[in-house]
Design an enzyme around this catalytic site. Structure first.
Site: not given
Ligand code: ARG
Length: 462
Positions: A23, A110, A156, A278, A318
């Site tokens: 991510s 988490n 309306h 345009s 999580y």
């Molecule tokens: N990149 C993860 C997210 O945005 C962070 C948490 C990751 N935790 C895990 N147990 N893989 O959620």
């Protein structure tokens, strides 16, 4: 660098899976929050003697070096790290060695990510709030110039009763005021649930001080259940719904601006700097900004729907699915950052065309209610007066004229209560200035609304 969980695994993560899992490219915008969170965590660990004073100060020094290097560009946010949390921890360990490896004691990604996103969004709430205030100011200023600009009020999309342009656009200022308050309210609730110290889900065996971290990171309280601390994303949904409602308001305003700037209405003219031409039709002046705001509203609703759908089937606590919370939230924020300032400038620079509004207001029998009210004030029950006024409108459509064009003799045929003062009573300006009920379009009532809005702006301008 090998993965931090390498001990448990025999082979490395497949490259494609690694990229899919990462991510970093979207969560690296939270670097500042991640570093502040880690600094406070190190302070707490040191104060509670979970790490030594030297380790604590090395970690803090290392983290502030990373922060300034990111900000100066010396440390580019480019990496194959899994996320911003791992990137910073790995960089710290690269820089200071063993103490860096102690930072993650009594913490999990988490609770770390749940903390970071809250802090990031709290900051954004302030920014968005500031943009909303500027937009409210632009609308209020435009309203101040137009307290006497009579225009048709619609229901309306049919001409209904006369109002003023100030009265009409102040409606949007009041909607935006509620949007501002909704966001501030969601922010307050979000900052009363500091999750750090919830760890992976079940807290920790270390003697930590969650209140210390919460208080010093700007929270008013902590989340009281460690599983809730890491599982909750309803604060993201609350904000996305507040943002969706805000965009819905801007979209309605956009729609009116688009209508008003058409030849069919011609109530306003948008400034050249906020319209486009345009590629083929030389006469065109298109309200693209308003159309784009209207269009982008769907995108923000989509962000809300995406996250609601992501979360709906998740068991506690999580789950990796939750990594999908960030892109919709960031996309909505970016969209608001683009839309609100452009919208404010578009409103601030538009030219109002009072003659056209007035001409529209003088056709369409906007004073028919006032004509009925006239008879009512002379003693006739409203329902009977309503019927007579309706008959007069019918007569006018036959004769292709307005109510004020009818002679007193014609009026008296339907009711002997009509007297010469009727003409004054149904005059457009009278119709507006007599609507003095609280919140109405009469000048003094509009002034009251403007004053309320200015008090609100002043109270929230730092
Ligand atoms: N990149 C993860 C997210 O945005 C962070 C948490 C990751 N935790 C895990 N147990 N893989 O959620």
């Amino acid at each position: 660098m090998g993965k931090m969980w390498a001990g448990r695994f025999k082979s490395a993560l497949d490259k494609q899976a690694d990229d899919f899992n990462s991510s970093f490219h979207f969560d690296n915008r939270m670097y500042k929050q991640d570093i502040s969170g880690s600094v406070m965590h190190a302070k707490m660990l040191g104060d509670k003697k979970i790490i030594t004073e030297e380790e604590k100060s090395e970690i803090i020094k290392g983290l502030s070096g990373i922060l300034s290097d990111i900000e100066s560009g010396a440390l580019p946010l480019e990496s194959d790290a899994e996320d911003i949390h791992m990137f910073i921890e790995e960089e710290l360990t690269k820089r200071i060695g063993d103490p860096g490896k102690r930072l993650h004691t009594a913490r999990s990604r988490n609770d770390q990510v749940a903390l970071d996103i809250r802090m990031y969004m709290a900051n954004e709430c302030e920014e968005i709030g500031g943009l909303i205030l500027k937009l409210i100011t632009a609308i209020t200023d435009k309203a101040k110039e137009n307290v006497n600009t009579i225009m048709p009020g619609y229901t309306h999309l049919q001409r209904a009763q006369p109002i003023t342009f100030a009265h009409h656009i102040l409606t949007y200022a009041f909607m935006l005021k509620r949007d501002f308050e909704r966001i501030a309210d969601a922010e307050k609730r979000m900052l009363s649930q500091c999750p750090i110290g919830s760890c992976a889900l079940a807290g920790t065996t270390y003697d930590t001080d969650r209140y210390f971290e919460a208080e010093h990171l700007g929270f008013t309280d902590i989340s009281l259940n460690s599983i809730d601390g890491v599982s909750d994303r309803d604060f993201c949904l609350e904000l996305l719904s507040a943002f969706s409602i805000l965009m819905m308001h801007l979209s309605r305003f956009s729609e009116e601006i688009i209508l008003w700037s058409s030849w069919e209405f011609k109530f306003i003219e948008l400034d050249d700097s906020y319209t486009t031409g345009s590629s083929i039709m030389p006469q065109k002046k298109n309200p693209d900004m308003a159309e784009l705001v209207r269009g982008k509203t769907g995108r923000v609703y989509g962000d809300l729907m995406a996250l609601l759908t992501t979360l709906k089937g998740l068991p506690l606590a999580y789950n990796k699915d939750m990594q999908e919370d960030k892109e919709p939230v960031f996309d909505a924020l970016d969209t608001l950052h683009q839309c609100i300032p452009v919208f404010a400038a578009m409103v601030g620079t538009m030219t109002v065309l009072p003659q056209n509004m007035r001409a529209a207001a003088s056709k369409g029998f906007l004073n028919a209610t006032d004509c009925a009210d006239y008879l009512t004030k002379k003693g006739m029950p409203f329902r009977d007066a309503y019927k007579i006024s309706g008959k007069l409108v019918y007569l006018c459509t036959e004769k292709n004229c307005t109510l004020e064009d009818l002679s007193l003799t014609e009026l008296k045929k339907l009711s002997p209560l009509f007297a010469p003062d009727v003409y004054e009573a149904i005059r457009l300006d009278t119709c507006v200035c007599q609507r003095k009920s609280y919140g109405g379009p009469a000048v003094e009532q509009t002034a009251m609304q403007i004053a309320a809005m200015e008090r609100f702006i002043a109270a929230h301008t730092k």
